[in-house]
Design a protein around this motif. Sequence first.
Motif, PDB file in Angstrom:
ATOM      1  N   TRP A  14      31.125 -91.759 -30.596  1.00  0.00           N
ATOM      2  CA  TRP A  14      31.624 -90.610 -31.419  1.00  0.00           C
ATOM      3  C   TRP A  14      31.388 -89.515 -30.341  1.00  0.00           C
ATOM      4  O   TRP A  14      31.838 -88.461 -30.490  1.00  0.00           O
ATOM      5  CB  TRP A  14      31.043 -90.429 -32.494  1.00  0.00           C
ATOM      6  N   ALA A  17      33.733 -88.774 -27.714  1.00  0.00           N
ATOM      7  CA  ALA A  17      35.213 -88.439 -28.130  1.00  0.00           C
ATOM      8  C   ALA A  17      34.845 -86.746 -28.352  1.00  0.00           C
ATOM      9  O   ALA A  17      36.052 -86.157 -28.072  1.00  0.00           O
ATOM     10  CB  ALA A  17      35.605 -89.461 -29.454  1.00  0.00           C
ATOM     11  N   ALA A  18      33.752 -86.485 -29.087  1.00  0.00           N
ATOM     12  CA  ALA A  18      33.713 -85.115 -29.400  1.00  0.00           C
ATOM     13  C   ALA A  18      33.652 -84.300 -28.227  1.00  0.00           C
ATOM     14  O   ALA A  18      34.291 -83.028 -28.151  1.00  0.00           O
ATOM     15  CB  ALA A  18      32.532 -84.810 -30.093  1.00  0.00           C
ATOM     16  N   ALA A  20      34.918 -84.880 -25.003  1.00  0.00           N
ATOM     17  CA  ALA A  20      36.333 -84.904 -24.654  1.00  0.00           C
ATOM     18  C   ALA A  20      37.214 -83.991 -25.327  1.00  0.00           C
ATOM     19  O   ALA A  20      37.968 -83.289 -24.639  1.00  0.00           O
ATOM     20  CB  ALA A  20      36.930 -86.583 -24.406  1.00  0.00           C
ATOM     21  N   ILE A  21      37.149 -84.212 -26.706  1.00  0.00           N
ATOM     22  CA  ILE A  21      37.943 -83.175 -27.418  1.00  0.00           C
ATOM     23  C   ILE A  21      37.553 -81.602 -27.209  1.00  0.00           C
ATOM     24  O   ILE A  21      38.646 -80.771 -26.823  1.00  0.00           O
ATOM     25  CB  ILE A  21      38.220 -83.574 -28.988  1.00  0.00           C
ATOM     26  N   THR A  22      36.582 -81.419 -26.951  1.00  0.00           N
ATOM     27  CA  THR A  22      35.895 -80.019 -26.805  1.00  0.00           C
ATOM     28  C   THR A  22      36.349 -79.597 -25.411  1.00  0.00           C
ATOM     29  O   THR A  22      37.012 -78.581 -25.285  1.00  0.00           O
ATOM     30  CB  THR A  22      34.317 -79.883 -26.919  1.00  0.00           C
ATOM     31  N   GLY A  24      38.821 -80.873 -23.591  1.00  0.00           N
ATOM     32  CA  GLY A  24      40.285 -80.771 -23.506  1.00  0.00           C
ATOM     33  C   GLY A  24      40.983 -79.583 -24.318  1.00  0.00           C
ATOM     34  O   GLY A  24      42.028 -79.160 -23.956  1.00  0.00           O
ATOM     35  N   ALA A  25      40.196 -78.813 -25.269  1.00  0.00           N
ATOM     36  CA  ALA A  25      40.753 -77.641 -25.987  1.00  0.00           C
ATOM     37  C   ALA A  25      40.783 -76.420 -25.074  1.00  0.00           C
ATOM     38  O   ALA A  25      41.419 -75.484 -25.589  1.00  0.00           O
ATOM     39  CB  ALA A  25      39.859 -77.668 -27.481  1.00  0.00           C
TER      40      ALA A  25
END
Length: 68
Positions: A14, A17-18, A20-22, A24-25
């Motif tokens: 988790w 993933a957090a 990677a999302i941050t 990628g944003a």
Amino acid sequence: MRSDGKFRAAAAIWCLAAVAITLGACREEERGRVLNYQKGVYLGAEDQALNQEQLDALRYRATNQRFQ
């Protein structure tokens, strides 16, 4: 009861993933933009000069809008 190893593995997934999302944003075009503003001062990129053909086209459009 839950296994401590499974819980840590799920928590790590988790977290990754957090992250990677941050990351990628952050879009490339938003990086390097002005974040500190000064009142009355334009800090953005310099505008491109228009050539004579573009100026004539704008004048033509403005004249047509004025008389409609």
